[in-house]
Design a protein around this motif. Structure first.
Motif, PDB file in Angstrom:
ATOM      1  N   TYR A  32      -2.026   3.728 -10.146  1.00  0.00           N
ATOM      2  CA  TYR A  32      -2.456   3.628  -8.760  1.00  0.00           C
ATOM      3  C   TYR A  32      -3.928   3.957  -8.638  1.00  0.00           C
ATOM      4  O   TYR A  32      -4.459   4.790  -9.367  1.00  0.00           O
ATOM      5  CB  TYR A  32      -1.653   4.593  -7.889  1.00  0.00           C
ATOM      6  N   PHE A  33      -4.611   3.302  -7.679  1.00  0.00           N
ATOM      7  CA  PHE A  33      -6.008   3.603  -7.447  1.00  0.00           C
ATOM      8  C   PHE A  33      -6.252   3.690  -5.941  1.00  0.00           C
ATOM      9  O   PHE A  33      -5.588   3.042  -5.144  1.00  0.00           O
ATOM     10  CB  PHE A  33      -6.935   2.569  -8.105  1.00  0.00           C
ATOM     11  N   TRP A  34      -7.209   4.547  -5.567  1.00  0.00           N
ATOM     12  CA  TRP A  34      -7.521   4.790  -4.171  1.00  0.00           C
ATOM     13  C   TRP A  34      -8.249   3.587  -3.588  1.00  0.00           C
ATOM     14  O   TRP A  34      -9.133   3.015  -4.221  1.00  0.00           O
ATOM     15  CB  TRP A  34      -8.387   6.037  -4.049  1.00  0.00           C
ATOM     16  N   TYR A  90       0.854  -1.183   0.000  1.00  0.00           N
ATOM     17  CA  TYR A  90       0.000   0.000   0.000  1.00  0.00           C
ATOM     18  C   TYR A  90       0.890   1.233   0.000  1.00  0.00           C
ATOM     19  O   TYR A  90       2.031   1.199   0.445  1.00  0.00           O
ATOM     20  CB  TYR A  90      -0.906   0.028   1.240  1.00  0.00           C
ATOM     21  N   PHE A  91       0.329   2.322  -0.495  1.00  0.00           N
ATOM     22  CA  PHE A  91       1.034   3.587  -0.550  1.00  0.00           C
ATOM     23  C   PHE A  91       0.131   4.649   0.050  1.00  0.00           C
ATOM     24  O   PHE A  91      -1.069   4.665  -0.212  1.00  0.00           O
ATOM     25  CB  PHE A  91       1.364   3.947  -2.008  1.00  0.00           C
ATOM     26  N   PHE A  92       0.699   5.536   0.877  1.00  0.00           N
ATOM     27  CA  PHE A  92      -0.054   6.648   1.449  1.00  0.00           C
ATOM     28  C   PHE A  92       0.463   7.935   0.830  1.00  0.00           C
ATOM     29  O   PHE A  92       1.663   8.140   0.712  1.00  0.00           O
ATOM     30  CB  PHE A  92       0.121   6.710   2.973  1.00  0.00           C
ATOM     31  N   HIS A  93      -0.474   8.795   0.448  1.00  0.00           N
ATOM     32  CA  HIS A  93      -0.116  10.107  -0.085  1.00  0.00           C
ATOM     33  C   HIS A  93      -1.243  11.073   0.246  1.00  0.00           C
ATOM     34  O   HIS A  93      -2.410  10.804  -0.059  1.00  0.00           O
ATOM     35  CB  HIS A  93       0.097  10.048  -1.600  1.00  0.00           C
ATOM     36  N   SER A  94      -0.898  12.190   0.902  1.00  0.00           N
ATOM     37  CA  SER A  94      -1.875  13.219   1.264  1.00  0.00           C
ATOM     38  C   SER A  94      -3.060  12.638   2.023  1.00  0.00           C
ATOM     39  O   SER A  94      -4.202  13.029   1.794  1.00  0.00           O
ATOM     40  CB  SER A  94      -2.360  13.973   0.029  1.00  0.00           C
ATOM     41  N   GLY A  95      -2.789  11.674   2.898  1.00  0.00           N
ATOM     42  CA  GLY A  95      -3.839  11.121   3.739  1.00  0.00           C
ATOM     43  C   GLY A  95      -4.696  10.055   3.094  1.00  0.00           C
ATOM     44  O   GLY A  95      -5.625   9.554   3.704  1.00  0.00           O
ATOM     45  N   ARG A  96      -4.400   9.689   1.886  1.00  0.00           N
ATOM     46  CA  ARG A  96      -5.165   8.646   1.193  1.00  0.00           C
ATOM     47  C   ARG A  96      -4.300   7.425   0.973  1.00  0.00           C
ATOM     48  O   ARG A  96      -3.088   7.515   0.817  1.00  0.00           O
ATOM     49  CB  ARG A  96      -5.662   9.166  -0.154  1.00  0.00           C
ATOM     50  N   CYS A  97      -4.942   6.287   0.915  1.00  0.00           N
ATOM     51  CA  CYS A  97      -4.261   5.005   0.719  1.00  0.00           C
ATOM     52  C   CYS A  97      -4.482   4.551  -0.724  1.00  0.00           C
ATOM     53  O   CYS A  97      -5.593   4.638  -1.249  1.00  0.00           O
ATOM     54  CB  CYS A  97      -4.830   3.983   1.699  1.00  0.00           C
ATOM     55  N   TYR A  98      -3.411   4.074  -1.361  1.00  0.00           N
ATOM     56  CA  TYR A  98      -3.470   3.642  -2.757  1.00  0.00           C
ATOM     57  C   TYR A  98      -2.869   2.250  -2.910  1.00  0.00           C
ATOM     58  O   TYR A  98      -2.031   1.827  -2.121  1.00  0.00           O
ATOM     59  CB  TYR A  98      -2.687   4.611  -3.650  1.00  0.00           C
ATOM     60  N   ARG A  99      -3.290   1.574  -3.972  1.00  0.00           N
ATOM     61  CA  ARG A  99      -2.680   0.309  -4.384  1.00  0.00           C
ATOM     62  C   ARG A  99      -2.291   0.463  -5.852  1.00  0.00           C
ATOM     63  O   ARG A  99      -2.883   1.253  -6.591  1.00  0.00           O
ATOM     64  CB  ARG A  99      -3.682  -0.850  -4.277  1.00  0.00           C
ATOM     65  N   ARG A 100      -1.311  -0.304  -6.251  1.00  0.00           N
ATOM     66  CA  ARG A 100      -0.879  -0.290  -7.642  1.00  0.00           C
ATOM     67  C   ARG A 100      -1.745  -1.260  -8.430  1.00  0.00           C
ATOM     68  O   ARG A 100      -1.993  -2.371  -7.997  1.00  0.00           O
ATOM     69  CB  ARG A 100       0.581  -0.696  -7.735  1.00  0.00           C
ATOM     70  N   GLY A 101      -2.194  -0.813  -9.590  1.00  0.00           N
ATOM     71  CA  GLY A 101      -3.001  -1.659 -10.472  1.00  0.00           C
ATOM     72  C   GLY A 101      -2.372  -1.709 -11.851  1.00  0.00           C
ATOM     73  O   GLY A 101      -1.328  -1.089 -12.094  1.00  0.00           O
ATOM     74  N   PRO A 102      -3.004  -2.412 -12.772  1.00  0.00           N
ATOM     75  CA  PRO A 102      -2.440  -2.540 -14.116  1.00  0.00           C
ATOM     76  C   PRO A 102      -2.338  -1.210 -14.866  1.00  0.00           C
ATOM     77  O   PRO A 102      -1.498  -1.051 -15.737  1.00  0.00           O
ATOM     78  CB  PRO A 102      -3.384  -3.502 -14.836  1.00  0.00           C
TER      79      PRO A 102
END
Length: 162
Positions: free
Chosen positions: A24-26, A9-21
């Motif tokens: 990145y998506f929230w 998972y990745f956090f940026h500006s208080g939001r969590c993201y995952r890498r997709g094809p």
């Protein structure tokens, strides 16, 4: 990047993201994941005597490594303050300090411009949770939290010896 279970998972500006094809998506952060810090817009709330931090309808609790995502508490919410979120643990986290002033203001943030939450007295022992220049973020004897000026506390045993 934060590894949680088998996923990244990745956090940026208080939001969590995952890498997709396709980039990145929230995503909503999974229960139990620990973020190193929270955005300035996070709000501290007191629920059932415990302090939580809320951002984007996600509830966090302070843990030694940062802020852990937890279930939404079911008790009534009272806003404690909407000022700065406490810092991540520092090199002095967990250290005890003793109040040296006759009476010391405990504030909602690291500065005299922040609201006074309560007052504590000479001899009270506090546990440092984090720091900012000239200030400690501490756990008080009643298990609440706030900011105190470093110049009005001392570490036990740090006085001069004979």
């Amino acid at each position: 990047m934060i590894r949680h279970g088998r996923d990244d998972y990745f956090f940026h500006s208080g939001r969590c993201y995952r890498r997709g094809p396709e980039g990145y998506f929230w995503v909503r952060p999974p229960m139990g994941i620990v973020a190193y810090s929270l955005p300035a817009a996070a709000v501290a709330v007191l629920i059932g005597g415990l302090t939580y931090y809320v951002y984007d309808n996600v509830y966090y609790r302070r843990v030694p490594a940062g802020y852990q995502v937890v279930e939404v508490p079911t008790r009534t919410t009272t806003v404690v303050h909407t000022g700065p979120v406490p810092p991540a643990p520092s090199d002095v986290s967990g250290t005890q300090v003793v109040v040296t002033a006759k009476m010391l203001n405990v504030r909602s943030g690291p500065g005299i411009n922040h609201n006074v939450l309560t007052q504590i007295y000479m001899g009270n022992i506090l546990i440092v949770q984090g720091s900012a220049p000239d200030w400690y973020y501490v756990r008080l004897p009643d298990n609440t939290y706030g900011w105190v000026m470093k110049e009005f506390v001392t570490m036990p045993g740090s006085g001069a010896q004979g």
